[in-house]
Write a protein that holds these residues in place. Structure first.
Motif, PDB file in Angstrom:
ATOM      1  N   GLU A   1     -16.592 -12.988 -50.041  1.00 19.58           N
ATOM      2  CA  GLU A   1     -17.531 -11.953 -49.938  1.00 19.58           C
ATOM      3  C   GLU A   1     -17.459 -11.045 -48.522  1.00 19.58           C
ATOM      4  O   GLU A   1     -16.890 -11.692 -47.695  1.00 19.58           O
ATOM      5  N   VAL A   2     -17.944  -9.945 -48.499  1.00 23.95           N
ATOM      6  CA  VAL A   2     -18.097  -9.484 -47.100  1.00 23.95           C
ATOM      7  C   VAL A   2     -18.812 -10.405 -46.129  1.00 23.95           C
ATOM      8  O   VAL A   2     -19.895 -10.804 -46.493  1.00 23.95           O
ATOM      9  N   ASP A   3     -18.228 -10.467 -44.979  1.00 29.99           N
ATOM     10  CA  ASP A   3     -18.777 -11.549 -44.161  1.00 29.99           C
ATOM     11  C   ASP A   3     -19.969 -10.730 -43.270  1.00 29.99           C
ATOM     12  O   ASP A   3     -19.499 -10.139 -42.161  1.00 29.99           O
ATOM     13  N   MET A   4     -21.058 -10.535 -43.871  1.00 33.49           N
ATOM     14  CA  MET A   4     -22.060  -9.817 -43.240  1.00 33.49           C
ATOM     15  C   MET A   4     -22.318 -10.122 -41.825  1.00 33.49           C
ATOM     16  O   MET A   4     -22.758  -9.203 -40.817  1.00 33.49           O
ATOM     17  N   PRO A   5     -22.535 -11.556 -41.483  1.00 36.31           N
ATOM     18  CA  PRO A   5     -23.048 -11.605 -39.973  1.00 36.31           C
ATOM     19  C   PRO A   5     -21.833 -11.191 -39.057  1.00 36.31           C
ATOM     20  O   PRO A   5     -22.321 -10.797 -37.915  1.00 36.31           O
ATOM     21  N   ARG A   6     -20.668 -11.174 -39.251  1.00 32.63           N
ATOM     22  CA  ARG A   6     -19.621 -11.133 -38.348  1.00 32.63           C
ATOM     23  C   ARG A   6     -19.284  -9.370 -38.358  1.00 32.63           C
ATOM     24  O   ARG A   6     -19.127  -8.905 -37.396  1.00 32.63           O
ATOM     25  N   MET A   7     -19.487  -8.867 -39.643  1.00 34.16           N
ATOM     26  CA  MET A   7     -19.292  -7.769 -39.667  1.00 34.16           C
ATOM     27  C   MET A   7     -20.439  -6.826 -38.768  1.00 34.16           C
ATOM     28  O   MET A   7     -20.131  -5.928 -38.535  1.00 34.16           O
TER      29      MET A   7
END
Length: 246
Positions: A100-106
């Protein structure tokens, strides 16, 4: 007319691409790895000598896109350097262990990038659910996605690319991987507005003396006496074809 982005692995390649009419440049190192973060020296030289938009890649190593804490910290430092040098955009991408897209890091990347346009690179082609990923990237404010339609080449993935374009008008979908003069018309017919191409060729090394018994590469079949370069004639031909198609 569709925009043409050229992948460049050196200052010389970037200058060639600009002279041949490239609309934008993705700046990388390490072509055998599929593109890694350029050196600070390269970043400074290209910023000083190339006037078309240049978006450096931020990718600390080859392989997958799930990074350790130390790798991610380095990525943030590289993004800050690119930002402070005055680049208009950058190219990067991070996934979780589950694809999945790593939302916290992005979110951290978007904060450090500030006003720079962020392209989510072909990490997208390794994600588990591309349409869910698109929605998350739109939420983040990512400017564009570079994708082959989750196939080995953009031509093979062209139907998925068309679906992604129909799914949403943001982020921009940029087709890349195997995009060349001979298949430009296929992407234009599907409504692709941005195209990414290496437009590359191998150029022999200037070395006259060669020691065949010693190699610097872990790849036994690697040709260490040739260099990847942008083919200016190929870039110009692609630009001419896009102008005709428009």
């Amino acid at each position: 007319m569709a925009l043409l982005e050229i992948c460049c692995y050196s200052l010389a390649c970037a200058v060639t691409a600009q002279s041949a009419g490239a609309d934008r440049i993705e700046l990388c190192s390490a072509p055998a790895e599929g593109g890694l973060t350029p050196s600070a020296g390269t970043l400074k030289a290209v910023r000083a000598q190339v006037s078309v938009p240049v978006h450096p890649i931020v990718r600390p190593r080859g392989g997958d896109f799930c990074y350790s804490a130390s790798e991610f910290a380095i990525m943030l430092e590289d993004i800050a350097l690119i930002r402070d040098l005055g680049y208009s955009g950058l190219v990067t991408g991070i996934l979780t262990e589950d694809g999945e897209v790593d939302m916290p890091r992005m979110r951290q990347i978007m904060a450090v990038a500030e006003s720079m346009a962020v392209t989510f690179h072909r990490a997208f082609d390794m994600c588990a659910n591309p349409f869910n990923a698109m929605d998350k990237l739109r939420e983040l404010g990512v400017a564009r996605v570079l994708t082959s339609g989750q196939q080995a080449s953009a031509e093979k993935g062209i139907s998925k690319i068309a679906e992604l374009i129909a799914h949403s008008d943001a982020p921009i979908i940029m087709a890349g991987a195997g995009v060349r003069l001979s298949n430009l018309d296929k992407f234009i017919a599907q409504g692709v507005k941005e195209l990414h191409s290496s437009a590359g060729k191998q150029v022999p090394s200037a070395m006259r003396y060669r020691n065949p018994g010693v190699s610097m590469s872990a790849d036994a079949d690697a040709d260490e006496y040739s260099r990847y370069c942008v083919d200016g004639e190929a870039v110009a031909a692609m630009k001419a074809a896009l102008a005709t198609a428009s």
